[in-house]
Write an enzyme that holds these catalytic residues in place. Structure first.
Site: not given
Length: 433
Positions: A148, A150, A152, A201, A250, A257, A318, A325
């Site tokens: 995947e 995706l 968040e 991935k 940042g 991930c 973020k 986490r």
């Protein structure tokens, strides 16, 4: 009902998003999770996940009966395809803990009928899908890799509008079935070997980590040579070969991930005698970021950190989520607390953030930004919440005269803060750090 009978194992970010979106497209969807309390909450249309659009899809799926939740794997016995979306956390040596994946496959092997397909969405090391497929080949169950992508805070959108769908399988029929269920007419579908799909991935996430760490290293150089990192990265991003995403400096990268995926990729390389120095360097740069921010504060504050009160604006990894986490914001706070600073923290999602990690980082949470910043010696902007731009910085200055604002995300307007009498320290600028 016009869709297929599908199952989902795991009701975390990936699993719940997958289940809700599959139900939205009229697939008869059953989601199984081992946490009975979570299943009970979800059956009542309640979720702690802060994901835009998810509550609506949850209610819609439950009302139409296209979406159901259970703890019992036998509820998946008649499924055509089951998506495995369970956690794969890092072990201490960087290897991936596949305990939840193996446990799910043990259960599925005992209930699924021959001809069914299991699609592994969990991020797993190269070779895992083939190993699992060999295990189940004798009972007529096909296993494919279906990683995947995706984000968040954008998971529903990303599922509905995938940039690419990757299916790793040597069974063309199984690959076509999974691609059809997850598919979009506009999405690029890439079919490949399971090993290629699994590595794709990790390779994608590791490259993003490298880009962020490179931007943070550039910011350090810019501050020393009198350049502005935002000008430099704007120029870089205009080059179509590079692209502008993930080039903002940042406090470091984190989340569920990038830390574990880069660790797992390095571990996989070590097991094959292959170094991945670019990924290792990105992790080293990232690990140094909290110290870099703390050093910057030590340099500009008139008093030592051990005698200072610091307010952290932003605690999540973020904006747009309540997930802390592996949050770089918490890592920075931990380093500041280690040096003796008293840390007060505010986040727009504070009411839904698990307080446990904040306590472990010695952060005193305050649910009002003006109370949180009152009397602060320094304010550190750690998460890119747009609402921080709109704070009444004059009111903050009145309650914290002389405070220094270290803007790790380059989110704030320097002139506006200067008008309020505040000194802003930017990330990667001549008068910053």
């Amino acid at each position: 009902m016009t869709g297929r009978r599908v199952g989902v194992v795991g009701a975390g970010y990936v699993g719940l998003t997958t289940a809700a979106c599959l139900a939205e497209t009229e697939h008869d969807t059953v989601c199984v999770d081992v946490d009975s309390d979570k299943v009970q909450r979800l059956t009542g249309a309640a979720t702690m996940l802060d994901e835009p659009g998810l509550p609506f899809l949850l209610v819609r799926g439950l009302r139409s009966n296209d979406l159901r939740f259970a703890c019992d794997y036998t509820k998946l016995a008649d499924r055509d395809v089951v998506f495995v979306c369970v956690p794969t956390p890092s072990s201490a040596d960087g290897s991936t803990d596949l305990g939840a994946v193996d446990a799910a496959f043990d259960e599925l092997a005992s209930v699924l009928r021959p001809g069914s397909v299991i699609a592994v969405k969990s991020t797993v090391p190269v070779g895992t899908t083939r190993r699992l497929a060999e295990r189940l080949r004798g009972i007529g169950i096909t296993v494919v890799a279906n990683p995947e992508f995706l984000r968040e805070g954008h998971a529903i959108y990303d599922f509905r509008h995938p940039e690419r769908i990757i299916v790793g399988s040597e069974d063309e029929d199984a690959a076509a079935t999974v691609a059809e269920i997850c598919g979009s007419a506009r999405a690029l579908t890439l079919t490949m070997s399971p090993e290629s799909a699994e590595l794709a991935k990790y390779a994608s996430n590791a490259f993003l980590a490298v880009k962020i760490s490179y931007a943070n290293s550039l910011a350090r150089l810019c501050a020393q040579v009198g350049a502005h990192v935002e000008d430099v990265t704007k120029c870089m991003g205009a080059d179509v070969r590079i692209g502008g995403h993930f080039l903002s400096p940042g406090p470091g990268w984190g989340g569920s991930c990038l830390p574990k995926d880069t660790a797992s990729m390095l571990h996989s390389g070590r097991t094959k005698g292959i170094d991945l120095p670019e990924v290792a360097a990105a992790r080293a740069t990232n690990a140094a970021q909290p110290g870099r921010l703390a050093d910057a504060l030590e340099h500009v504050l008139p008093t030592p950190l051990r005698a200072s009160r610091v307010t952290a604006l932003g605690l999540t990894f973020k904006a747009g989520t309540n997930d802390v986490r592996d949050s770089p914001a918490l890592t920075v706070c931990t380093e500041l607390a280690r040096r003796g600073a008293q840390i007060t923290g505010y986040d727009p999602r504070l009411s839904s953030i698990d307080p446990g990690p904040l306590r472990r980082c010695r952060i005193v949470p305050v649910d009002d930004p003006y109370l949180a910043t009152k009397g602060a010696d320094a304010i550190v902007v750690l998460t890119e919440w747009p609402s921080f731009r709109d704070l009444d910085w004059q009111a903050i200055a009145d309650q914290a005269p002389g405070t220094v604002v270290l803007d790790a995300r380059n989110l704030l307007d320097s002139s506006r803060l200067a008008d309020a009498g505040l000194r802003r320290i930017g990330n990667g600028s001549p008068d910053g750090f």
